[in-house]
Design a protein around this motif. Structure first.
Motif, PDB file in Angstrom:
ATOM      1  N   PHE A 153      47.020  89.474  80.314  1.00  0.00           N
ATOM      2  CA  PHE A 153      48.088  88.875  81.126  1.00  0.00           C
ATOM      3  C   PHE A 153      48.923  89.899  81.898  1.00  0.00           C
ATOM      4  O   PHE A 153      49.958  89.551  82.462  1.00  0.00           O
ATOM      5  N   ARG A 202      48.309  90.808  84.711  1.00  0.00           N
ATOM      6  CA  ARG A 202      48.303  90.287  86.079  1.00  0.00           C
ATOM      7  C   ARG A 202      49.527  89.416  86.368  1.00  0.00           C
ATOM      8  O   ARG A 202      49.911  89.255  87.525  1.00  0.00           O
ATOM      9  N   VAL A 203      50.133  88.839  85.325  1.00  0.00           N
ATOM     10  CA  VAL A 203      51.333  88.030  85.539  1.00  0.00           C
ATOM     11  C   VAL A 203      52.469  88.905  86.054  1.00  0.00           C
ATOM     12  O   VAL A 203      53.261  88.481  86.909  1.00  0.00           O
ATOM     13  N   LYS A 237      51.791  84.396  92.349  1.00  0.00           N
ATOM     14  CA  LYS A 237      50.512  83.696  92.212  1.00  0.00           C
ATOM     15  C   LYS A 237      50.444  82.930  90.894  1.00  0.00           C
ATOM     16  O   LYS A 237      50.121  81.734  90.872  1.00  0.00           O
ATOM     17  N   TYR A 238      50.759  83.609  89.793  1.00  0.00           N
ATOM     18  CA  TYR A 238      50.607  82.964  88.485  1.00  0.00           C
ATOM     19  C   TYR A 238      51.779  82.048  88.165  1.00  0.00           C
ATOM     20  O   TYR A 238      51.646  81.115  87.381  1.00  0.00           O
ATOM     21  N   ILE A 284      44.470  78.671  83.815  1.00  0.00           N
ATOM     22  CA  ILE A 284      43.970  78.475  85.174  1.00  0.00           C
ATOM     23  C   ILE A 284      43.008  77.290  85.240  1.00  0.00           C
ATOM     24  O   ILE A 284      43.015  76.522  86.207  1.00  0.00           O
ATOM     25  N   PHE A 316      47.338  81.779  77.626  1.00  0.00           N
ATOM     26  CA  PHE A 316      47.387  81.969  79.071  1.00  0.00           C
ATOM     27  C   PHE A 316      46.001  82.065  79.697  1.00  0.00           C
ATOM     28  O   PHE A 316      45.792  81.596  80.823  1.00  0.00           O
ATOM     29  N   ASN A 317      45.041  82.662  79.006  1.00  0.00           N
ATOM     30  CA  ASN A 317      43.724  82.845  79.610  1.00  0.00           C
ATOM     31  C   ASN A 317      42.961  81.532  79.789  1.00  0.00           C
ATOM     32  O   ASN A 317      41.873  81.523  80.366  1.00  0.00           O
ATOM     33  N   ILE A 332      50.724  78.675  89.228  1.00  0.00           N
ATOM     34  CA  ILE A 332      49.801  78.069  88.255  1.00  0.00           C
ATOM     35  C   ILE A 332      50.568  77.541  87.049  1.00  0.00           C
ATOM     36  O   ILE A 332      50.327  76.430  86.573  1.00  0.00           O
ATOM     37  N   LEU A 333      51.539  78.317  86.574  1.00  0.00           N
ATOM     38  CA  LEU A 333      52.280  77.935  85.375  1.00  0.00           C
ATOM     39  C   LEU A 333      53.254  76.789  85.635  1.00  0.00           C
ATOM     40  O   LEU A 333      53.667  76.103  84.694  1.00  0.00           O
TER      41      LEU A 333
END
Length: 205
Positions: free
Chosen positions: A62, A64-65, A71-72, A43, A39-40, A75-76
């Protein structure tokens, strides 16, 4: 089945005594040829279309997910598939914290699916007591991912990992098993699909 109100006012179907959010089966058939990045690196990934994302990392990378799922999630959405976040179930955690981490994993997976992301469920357990709830909300007869990192340090942790592996197969009947980390000798004859670590890929190249 009941319905659980989550933190963002969405309704997800739930499973089990503890109302764990219920994931749908993945549409992905993993071939082993797909690159699955941590995951890191998601982005900054410039070619996500045929890649997957895993969360076999330290939790702080992670969290923050969970804090900013919208938000994430956006991205995903760029990736072919995403594994559910592997929030830790350490044996020295209070049981309620272990269960909350399983809840968070399931909730994030359901939220990603609500965005149209193809999600592969990640299995995780701690000790025999966790077998009562740690597979709740996970889909059966589909792909599942797991990691052996930190489980092969001594006889007890290895025994618990192998016991959980057998319980996972009994409860979920997985069609495919994606495996991250060292494969124990006892599982070498299993049909496991390896997820290479960043260092393995770097060394191979």
């Amino acid at each position: 089945m009941r319905f659980q109100l989550n933190i963002d006012k969405l309704m997800f179907e739930t499973d089990g005594v503890w109302d764990m959010p219920l994931l749908e089966a993945t549409q992905t058939t993993f071939t082993g040829a797909e690159e699955v990045i941590p995951f890191n690196y998601a982005i900054t990934e410039r070619q996500p279309q045929n890649k997957g994302v895993h969360f076999f990392l330290d939790d702080y990378q992670f969290e923050r997910v969970w804090t900013y799922p919208e938000k994430y999630g956006q991205i995903l959405k760029r990736f072919k598939f995403v594994l559910t976040p592997d929030f830790s179930l350490y044996r020295n955690y209070p049981k309620i914290m272990q269960m909350f981490n399983h809840y968070r994993k399931q909730w994030c997976g359901c939220f990603f699916q609500s965005l149209g992301i193809d999600v592969i469920a990640t299995a995780c357990w701690s000790d025999e007591d966790s077998f009562e709830w740690c597979f709740d909300g996970m889909p059966q007869d589909t792909a599942v991912a797991l990691s052996s990192v930190g489980t092969q340090m001594n006889k007890r942790t290895k025994r618990l990992f192998l016991a959980g592996y057998e319980k996972m197969k009994e409860k979920l009947h997985p069609r495919q098993i994606l495996f991250y980390g060292q494969i124990p000798e006892e599982l070498k004859k299993e049909e496991l699909l390896r997820i290479e670590s960043f260092y393995e890929k770097r060394f191979r190249r």
